[in-house]
Design an enzyme around this catalytic site. Sequence first.
Site, PDB file in Angstrom:
ATOM      1  N   LYS A  11     -39.942 -47.021 -29.900  1.00 21.38           N
ATOM      2  CA  LYS A  11     -40.031 -45.614 -29.513  1.00 21.38           C
ATOM      3  C   LYS A  11     -39.108 -45.291 -28.322  1.00 21.38           C
ATOM      4  CE  LYS A  11     -44.695 -44.855 -31.386  1.00 21.38           C
ATOM      5  NZ  LYS A  11     -46.067 -44.347 -31.088  1.00 21.38           N
ATOM      6  N   TYR A  51     -45.084 -37.919 -39.296  1.00 19.95           N
ATOM      7  CA  TYR A  51     -46.448 -37.933 -38.755  1.00 19.95           C
ATOM      8  C   TYR A  51     -47.306 -36.846 -39.397  1.00 19.95           C
ATOM      9  CZ  TYR A  51     -45.821 -41.304 -34.842  1.00 19.95           C
ATOM     10  OH  TYR A  51     -45.659 -42.436 -34.064  1.00 19.95           O
ATOM     11  N   ASN A 114     -46.393 -45.347 -26.039  1.00 17.27           N
ATOM     12  CA  ASN A 114     -46.864 -46.708 -26.306  1.00 17.27           C
ATOM     13  C   ASN A 114     -45.839 -47.630 -26.975  1.00 17.27           C
ATOM     14  OD1 ASN A 114     -46.959 -45.503 -28.778  1.00 17.27           O
ATOM     15  ND2 ASN A 114     -49.150 -45.823 -29.146  1.00 17.27           N
ATOM     16  N   HIS A 117     -44.180 -48.352 -32.982  1.00 20.77           N
ATOM     17  CA  HIS A 117     -44.951 -47.849 -34.120  1.00 20.77           C
ATOM     18  C   HIS A 117     -44.982 -48.904 -35.203  1.00 20.77           C
ATOM     19  CE1 HIS A 117     -46.317 -45.392 -37.498  1.00 20.77           C
ATOM     20  NE2 HIS A 117     -45.402 -46.042 -38.196  1.00 20.77           N
ATOM     21  N   GLU A 128     -43.409 -44.673 -45.365  1.00 26.95           N
ATOM     22  CA  GLU A 128     -42.604 -44.656 -44.139  1.00 26.95           C
ATOM     23  C   GLU A 128     -41.272 -45.385 -44.326  1.00 26.95           C
ATOM     24  OE1 GLU A 128     -45.273 -46.091 -41.057  1.00 26.95           O
ATOM     25  OE2 GLU A 128     -46.536 -44.307 -41.244  1.00 26.95           O
TER      26      GLU A 128
HETATM   27  P1  DAT Z   1     -51.027 -45.880 -34.190  1.00 26.29           P
HETATM   28  O1  DAT Z   1     -49.640 -45.536 -33.665  1.00 26.29           O
HETATM   29  O2  DAT Z   1     -51.616 -47.055 -33.477  1.00 26.29           O
HETATM   30  O3  DAT Z   1     -51.057 -46.024 -35.687  1.00 26.29           O
HETATM   31  P2  DAT Z   1     -52.277 -43.276 -34.557  1.00 26.29           P
HETATM   32  O4  DAT Z   1     -51.727 -43.301 -35.939  1.00 26.29           O
HETATM   33  O5  DAT Z   1     -53.727 -42.985 -34.414  1.00 26.29           O
HETATM   34  O6  DAT Z   1     -51.974 -44.644 -33.796  1.00 26.29           O
HETATM   35  O7  DAT Z   1     -51.505 -42.187 -33.677  1.00 26.29           O
HETATM   36  C1  DAT Z   1     -50.084 -42.071 -33.783  1.00 26.29           C
HETATM   37  C2  DAT Z   1     -49.517 -41.919 -32.394  1.00 26.29           C
HETATM   38  O8  DAT Z   1     -49.972 -40.701 -31.803  1.00 26.29           O
HETATM   39  C3  DAT Z   1     -49.931 -43.013 -31.402  1.00 26.29           C
HETATM   40  O9  DAT Z   1     -49.117 -44.156 -31.474  1.00 26.29           O
HETATM   41  C4  DAT Z   1     -49.789 -42.326 -30.084  1.00 26.29           C
HETATM   42  C5  DAT Z   1     -50.184 -40.887 -30.409  1.00 26.29           C
HETATM   43  N1  DAT Z   1     -51.612 -40.649 -30.121  1.00 26.29           N
HETATM   44  C6  DAT Z   1     -52.673 -41.027 -30.867  1.00 26.29           C
HETATM   45  N2  DAT Z   1     -53.833 -40.664 -30.308  1.00 26.29           N
HETATM   46  C7  DAT Z   1     -53.490 -40.031 -29.157  1.00 26.29           C
HETATM   47  C8  DAT Z   1     -54.244 -39.420 -28.104  1.00 26.29           C
HETATM   48  N3  DAT Z   1     -55.583 -39.389 -28.136  1.00 26.29           N
HETATM   49  N4  DAT Z   1     -53.545 -38.877 -27.069  1.00 26.29           N
HETATM   50  C9  DAT Z   1     -52.205 -38.898 -27.026  1.00 26.29           C
HETATM   51  N5  DAT Z   1     -51.435 -39.456 -27.996  1.00 26.29           N
HETATM   52  C10 DAT Z   1     -52.070 -40.024 -29.032  1.00 26.29           C
HETATM   53 MG    MG Z   2     -50.843 -44.659 -37.178  1.00 26.86          MG
END
Ligand code: DAT
Ligand code: MG
Length: 139
Positions: A11, A51, A114, A117, A128
Site C-alpha cells: 500500500k 473495494y 496498514n 493487502h 482481484e
Molecule cells: P483486510 O484488508 O484485512 O481484508 P477489510 O477487508 O475488512 O480488511 O478492510 C479493507 C481495508 O479497509 C483494511 O485493510 C483497512 C480498511 N479498514 C477496514 N476497517 C477499517 C476501520 N474500522 N477503520 C478504518 N479503516 C478500515
Molecule cells: Mg479484505
Amino acid sequence: MALERTFAIVKPDAVKDGHIGEILSAIERGGLKIVGLKLTRLTAGICKGFYHEHVGKGFYPELEAFMTEGPVALMVLEGENAILGWRDLMGATDPAKAAEGTLRKRFGASIGRNATHGSDKPESAAFEVSYFFNAFEQQ
Ligand code: DAT
Ligand code: MG
C-alpha cells in the site's frame, strides 16, 4: 493442500516509506512465488471497483483517500495455500492486533494505514487477480 494464486498490494504508506524490498523479501522467504508484479497508482474509480464490498461503509472515504495518495506495488503470489499463507504473513487488519513479526505489525501505523493487502478467500482472489493482471502479466 492446493496450489493457489492470490492478490497482494504494497500500500502507499509502505511504498513511500521504502519497504517494497523488505516486503518482497518476506514473501519469498515465506515460501510464496511472485508470479506477477507492477508499480502503479490507483484512481478513485479503480479503487471503488476493487473495494466494492466496502463502498458505502463509514471508513470507505478514508480508505479511498489513502489508497490513491501515492504509488502501490501490485502482485500475484502463488504457492500451496497461498491465500491463507499470505494473510498469515500480513497479520491482522489492525496492526495493533497483528502478531509480532507480521508485515502489518512491522510496517502498519493504524487500521487505516496498514501497509499491505491480501485476498481473503478464493472467490476474492480470482476477482482481484483478474481485476489488475491479464494472462500475459502472470508467469
Ligand atoms: P483486510 O484488508 O484485512 O481484508 P477489510 O477487508 O475488512 O480488511 O478492510 C479493507 C481495508 O479497509 C483494511 O485493510 C483497512 C480498511 N479498514 C477496514 N476497517 C477499517 C476501520 N474500522 N477503520 C478504518 N479503516 C478500515
Ligand atoms: Mg479484505
